[in-house]
Scaffold this motif. Sequence first.
Motif, short mmCIF file in Angstrom:
data_model
loop_
_atom_site.label_atom_id
_atom_site.label_comp_id
_atom_site.label_asym_id
_atom_site.label_seq_id
_atom_site.Cartn_x
_atom_site.Cartn_y
_atom_site.Cartn_z
N GLY A 1 3.78 9.95 -29.45
CA GLY A 1 4.35 11.30 -29.53
C GLY A 1 4.83 11.81 -28.17
N ASP A 2 4.25 12.97 -27.77
CA ASP A 2 4.66 13.59 -26.50
C ASP A 2 4.08 12.85 -25.29
OD1 ASP A 2 5.99 15.45 -28.00
OD2 ASP A 2 4.31 16.89 -28.00
N GLN A 3 3.05 12.04 -25.47
CA GLN A 3 2.45 11.33 -24.34
C GLN A 3 3.30 10.13 -23.92
OE1 GLN A 3 -1.51 10.20 -25.45
NE2 GLN A 3 -2.20 12.32 -25.80
N PRO A 4 3.27 9.81 -22.64
CA PRO A 4 4.08 8.67 -22.18
C PRO A 4 3.49 7.35 -22.70
CG PRO A 4 2.74 9.51 -20.38
CD PRO A 4 2.58 10.49 -21.52
N VAL A 5 4.36 6.43 -22.99
CA VAL A 5 3.92 5.10 -23.47
C VAL A 5 3.36 4.31 -22.28
CG1 VAL A 5 4.64 2.95 -24.56
CG2 VAL A 5 5.67 5.14 -25.28
N PRO A 6 2.13 3.76 -22.40
CA PRO A 6 1.56 2.98 -21.29
C PRO A 6 2.44 1.79 -20.94
CG PRO A 6 -0.13 3.49 -22.90
CD PRO A 6 1.18 3.89 -23.52
N HIS A 7 2.44 1.44 -19.67
CA HIS A 7 3.24 0.31 -19.22
C HIS A 7 2.60 -1.00 -19.69
CE1 HIS A 7 5.85 -2.12 -16.73
NE2 HIS A 7 4.77 -2.74 -16.22
N PHE A 8 3.37 -1.92 -20.13
CA PHE A 8 2.89 -3.24 -20.55
C PHE A 8 3.92 -4.29 -20.14
CE2 PHE A 8 5.41 -1.60 -24.02
CZ PHE A 8 6.13 -2.69 -24.46
#
Length: 273
Positions: free
Chosen positions: A17-24
């Motif tokens: 949602g509004d949270q940033p997607v963790p880096h992978f």
Amino acid sequence: MCEKITKVNSWLSAVFGDQPVPHFEVNTRTVDILYQLAQASEARCSDTALHVEDLKQKASEYQAEGAHLQDVLLQGVGLSCASLSKPASDYLSALVDTAMVLGVRDTSLGSFMPAVNNLTNQLLEAEKSNRRIERELRAVRKRLGSTLVLRSNLQEDINKAVKSQGVESAKAEERLLNMDFVTAKAKELDNRRQRAEAQLESRNMDKSITHQAIMQLSEEVTTLKQETIPLKKKLEPYMDLSPSPSLAQVKIEEAKRELAALDSQLEINMEFK
């Protein structure tokens, strides 16, 4: 590959949602795993949506049926929820709660009886299972009691064995000490014997007067005495005869010669020793 990455990014954006997607790390393996997760999540969301729609449809059907029943009660009998007495309202609420607990579609007797029978069967099965578990529990308790008794006996045997082993170890240690003492004493006596023999040898002691030589000479004397016993027995019959000068003189001379020969042999042996 690009299509999978696009779908994965879209799914991750929807999840966080509004949270940033963790880096992978973007590689073939991670993209495949995330793509499979996205497909599984979408399938589950689709099933959940269908289930929600089904529940909504059932709720609307229940509401329509409730409204219809209220109209029937109100128009046909002239009853409404507001016109019910408190006991009747309580009974109705209890009936509704019971229907919800039993999970039946309505409050008719045809719906309640199978549900009650099902609960009764479940209760009987639970009681049967409880009786079986109680029997198994009694058997386990019995085996546990036997095991505890056996453990107590084994512990007692172990204690006895340890105590006996301690006693035997003490005895073995005592025997070892005695053996060491006897060995040391034997060695000391052997050394004393060797010193005595060396001392006697240095003094030029005649071996014929040693204990061993004397014992051997005594044995030989005893043997010679045993040999003279038969000769003396031969003389005994002649000792009681009336004297015959010539015959007695001959026998006496023969006996004297035999005794003299034995005495000479004995003296020779004594001098030789």
